[in-house]
Design a protein around this motif. Sequence first.
Motif, PDB file in Angstrom:
ATOM      1  N   SER A 134      53.668  42.678  35.409  1.00 13.56           N
ATOM      2  CA  SER A 134      52.599  43.847  34.986  1.00 13.56           C
ATOM      3  C   SER A 134      52.492  44.813  36.291  1.00 13.56           C
ATOM      4  O   SER A 134      53.080  44.335  37.534  1.00 13.56           O
ATOM      5  CB  SER A 134      51.321  43.302  34.590  1.00 13.56           C
ATOM      6  N   GLY A 135      52.225  46.022  36.120  1.00 12.87           N
ATOM      7  CA  GLY A 135      52.255  47.122  37.181  1.00 12.87           C
ATOM      8  C   GLY A 135      50.976  47.007  37.842  1.00 12.87           C
ATOM      9  O   GLY A 135      49.947  46.714  37.233  1.00 12.87           O
ATOM     10  N   LEU A 136      51.004  47.825  39.155  1.00 13.06           N
ATOM     11  CA  LEU A 136      49.763  47.922  39.928  1.00 13.06           C
ATOM     12  C   LEU A 136      48.551  48.904  39.166  1.00 13.06           C
ATOM     13  O   LEU A 136      47.631  48.816  39.178  1.00 13.06           O
ATOM     14  CB  LEU A 136      49.850  48.643  41.216  1.00 13.06           C
ATOM     15  N   ALA A 137      49.289  49.637  37.997  1.00 10.22           N
ATOM     16  CA  ALA A 137      48.518  50.631  37.467  1.00 10.22           C
ATOM     17  C   ALA A 137      47.430  49.903  36.594  1.00 10.22           C
ATOM     18  O   ALA A 137      46.278  50.307  36.055  1.00 10.22           O
ATOM     19  CB  ALA A 137      49.277  51.578  36.512  1.00 10.22           C
ATOM     20  N   SER A 138      47.802  48.670  36.136  1.00 11.81           N
ATOM     21  CA  SER A 138      47.019  48.014  35.298  1.00 11.81           C
ATOM     22  C   SER A 138      45.623  47.657  35.837  1.00 11.81           C
ATOM     23  O   SER A 138      44.515  47.683  34.802  1.00 11.81           O
ATOM     24  CB  SER A 138      47.656  46.674  34.892  1.00 11.81           C
ATOM     25  N   ASN A 139      45.571  47.291  37.087  1.00  8.23           N
ATOM     26  CA  ASN A 139      44.193  47.187  37.448  1.00  8.23           C
ATOM     27  C   ASN A 139      43.311  48.471  37.844  1.00  8.23           C
ATOM     28  O   ASN A 139      42.095  48.203  37.253  1.00  8.23           O
ATOM     29  CB  ASN A 139      44.415  46.799  39.071  1.00  8.23           C
ATOM     30  N   ILE A 143      38.874  51.398  34.369  1.00  9.78           N
ATOM     31  CA  ILE A 143      38.465  52.446  33.480  1.00  9.78           C
ATOM     32  C   ILE A 143      37.959  51.956  32.175  1.00  9.78           C
ATOM     33  O   ILE A 143      36.973  52.466  31.710  1.00  9.78           O
ATOM     34  CB  ILE A 143      39.593  53.560  33.298  1.00  9.78           C
ATOM     35  N   ALA A 144      38.590  50.836  31.636  1.00 12.32           N
ATOM     36  CA  ALA A 144      38.508  50.335  30.321  1.00 12.32           C
ATOM     37  C   ALA A 144      37.258  49.541  30.200  1.00 12.32           C
ATOM     38  O   ALA A 144      37.123  48.779  29.156  1.00 12.32           O
ATOM     39  CB  ALA A 144      39.792  49.621  29.748  1.00 12.32           C
ATOM     40  N   LYS A 145      36.604  49.071  31.120  1.00  8.68           N
ATOM     41  CA  LYS A 145      35.481  48.278  31.514  1.00  8.68           C
ATOM     42  C   LYS A 145      35.974  46.938  31.065  1.00  8.68           C
ATOM     43  O   LYS A 145      35.266  46.009  30.386  1.00  8.68           O
ATOM     44  CB  LYS A 145      34.296  48.544  30.488  1.00  8.68           C
ATOM     45  N   ALA A 146      37.028  46.591  31.383  1.00 14.56           N
ATOM     46  CA  ALA A 146      37.825  45.157  31.208  1.00 14.56           C
ATOM     47  C   ALA A 146      37.369  44.384  32.405  1.00 14.56           C
ATOM     48  O   ALA A 146      36.642  44.643  33.195  1.00 14.56           O
ATOM     49  CB  ALA A 146      39.144  45.395  30.842  1.00 14.56           C
ATOM     50  N   ASN A 147      37.949  43.007  32.452  1.00 16.74           N
ATOM     51  CA  ASN A 147      37.744  42.344  33.518  1.00 16.74           C
ATOM     52  C   ASN A 147      38.931  42.520  34.703  1.00 16.74           C
ATOM     53  O   ASN A 147      39.953  42.043  34.685  1.00 16.74           O
ATOM     54  CB  ASN A 147      37.797  40.751  32.952  1.00 16.74           C
ATOM     55  N   VAL A 148      38.115  43.246  35.732  1.00 13.61           N
ATOM     56  CA  VAL A 148      39.177  43.475  36.620  1.00 13.61           C
ATOM     57  C   VAL A 148      39.510  42.527  37.552  1.00 13.61           C
ATOM     58  O   VAL A 148      40.857  42.331  38.198  1.00 13.61           O
ATOM     59  CB  VAL A 148      38.422  44.580  37.679  1.00 13.61           C
ATOM     60  N   ALA A 149      38.707  41.400  37.752  1.00 14.71           N
ATOM     61  CA  ALA A 149      38.971  40.247  38.733  1.00 14.71           C
ATOM     62  C   ALA A 149      40.292  39.668  37.953  1.00 14.71           C
ATOM     63  O   ALA A 149      41.096  39.130  38.563  1.00 14.71           O
ATOM     64  CB  ALA A 149      37.989  39.253  38.701  1.00 14.71           C
ATOM     65  N   LEU A 150      40.112  39.412  36.528  1.00 15.38           N
ATOM     66  CA  LEU A 150      41.055  38.891  35.903  1.00 15.38           C
ATOM     67  C   LEU A 150      42.449  39.694  35.878  1.00 15.38           C
ATOM     68  O   LEU A 150      43.457  39.154  35.942  1.00 15.38           O
ATOM     69  CB  LEU A 150      40.683  38.654  34.225  1.00 15.38           C
ATOM     70  N   SER A 151      42.127  40.846  35.658  1.00 17.30           N
ATOM     71  CA  SER A 151      43.558  41.908  35.844  1.00 17.30           C
ATOM     72  C   SER A 151      44.104  41.719  37.087  1.00 17.30           C
ATOM     73  O   SER A 151      45.418  41.719  37.307  1.00 17.30           O
ATOM     74  CB  SER A 151      43.132  43.148  35.830  1.00 17.30           C
ATOM     75  N   LEU A 152      43.404  41.618  38.262  1.00 19.16           N
ATOM     76  CA  LEU A 152      43.924  41.296  39.651  1.00 19.16           C
ATOM     77  C   LEU A 152      44.785  40.135  39.743  1.00 19.16           C
ATOM     78  O   LEU A 152      45.817  39.964  40.350  1.00 19.16           O
ATOM     79  CB  LEU A 152      43.012  41.492  40.701  1.00 19.16           C
TER      80      LEU A 152
END
Length: 306
Positions: free
Chosen positions: A106-111, A116-125
Motif C-alpha cells: 500500500s502507498g503513503l497516500a492511504s494514510n 479524511i474517510a474517518k477510518a482507523n488511522v493508527a491501523l492504516s499506519l
Amino acid sequence: MKNYLYTLSIIVAATLALFFPQTFTQIGDFQLKTLIVPLLQIIMFGMGTTMSPKDFEAVVKSPKSVIIGLVCQFTIMPLVGYTLAVSFDFPAEIAAGIILIGCSPSGLASNVMAYIAKANVALSLTITSCATLMAPILTPLLMKLLGGSFIEIDFMKMMIEILKIIILPIGVGLAVNKIFRNQTAFLNKYMPLVSMAGIAVIICIITAAGRDSLLKVGGILIVCTLIHNLAGYMLGYWSARLLKLPEQDCRTVAIEVGLQNGGLASGIALQMGKVATVGLAPALFGPIMNITGSLLASWWSKKPTE
C-alpha cells in the motif's frame, strides 16, 4: 481540496510529458529515468524519519484487523491484477506491469485518505508500515508466481533492488529520527511535499519514456487500471465486513488494499530495464487512485462510522 489540486497537477504534468516527451526523457546526455530510484529512496527516507513504535501499536491492540488487512493486501490486488492481465489482450510486458502494481504494498497516500474517510488511522499506519517492510519478500515472490508467465522474473535480483529502494533508506530515516529526534520537525513538515513532488516527477518520466506504448493501449489500460483500483476498494471493504471488523477498520482495509505504491512499482520496472512498458500501469495507477481515493474518502467522511 489540496489533494484534488495535487491530483490535478499530476494529470497536467503527465499530459505535458505525453505531448512533449523529449523534455522529460533527457537533458543533454543525462537520462532523466536515472532519477527514479534516488527519488524513491528520498521518499522512503522521509517515511523512515516519521516512523516510530506507535506505528505498530495496532498489531498489539487489534491484531485481527492488521492480519486481515495484510492478507487482503497481498491476495486481492495480485489476483485481480493477474485476472485483468489474462483477460485484456495486452502485450506481455504491459500485462506484467498490471500484475506488478497489484503485488506492490500500500502507498503513503492511504494514510491521508484514511484520515479524511474517518477510518482507523493508527491501523492504516500499521498496515502500510508492515506491508512496506514485507514487500522485499512478498512482491518478488508474487511476481514470480503470477507474472512469470508473461516475462522472466529474477526473484533474488528483484528482492535486492527492493531492499535498496525501501529497507536501506527507511533504516537510515529511522536512525536519523532516533539520533536527532528533536531536530527532525522540519523533515516531518517538508518531506510530504518532497514526496509529492518526487512522485509527480517519476510519473512524468515514465509517461514520456512509454509514450509510444501508451498511445497504442492508453485508453484500454486506463479502463483496466480503474477496474483494478475499484475492485481493491470493494473487495477489501467487503472482505473486512464478512470477517466482522468494525466499520472504521473496514474502511481502512478498503483504502489500504485499493491504494498501491505506484512509485515502488515504477522503480522495480526501471531496475528490470522495462520502465517504458512494465512501468506504464504503475504510472497510470497513481493519478487514478488519487482521484478515486479522494472521492471515496470525501464520501465516507460524511457517513457515520457506527
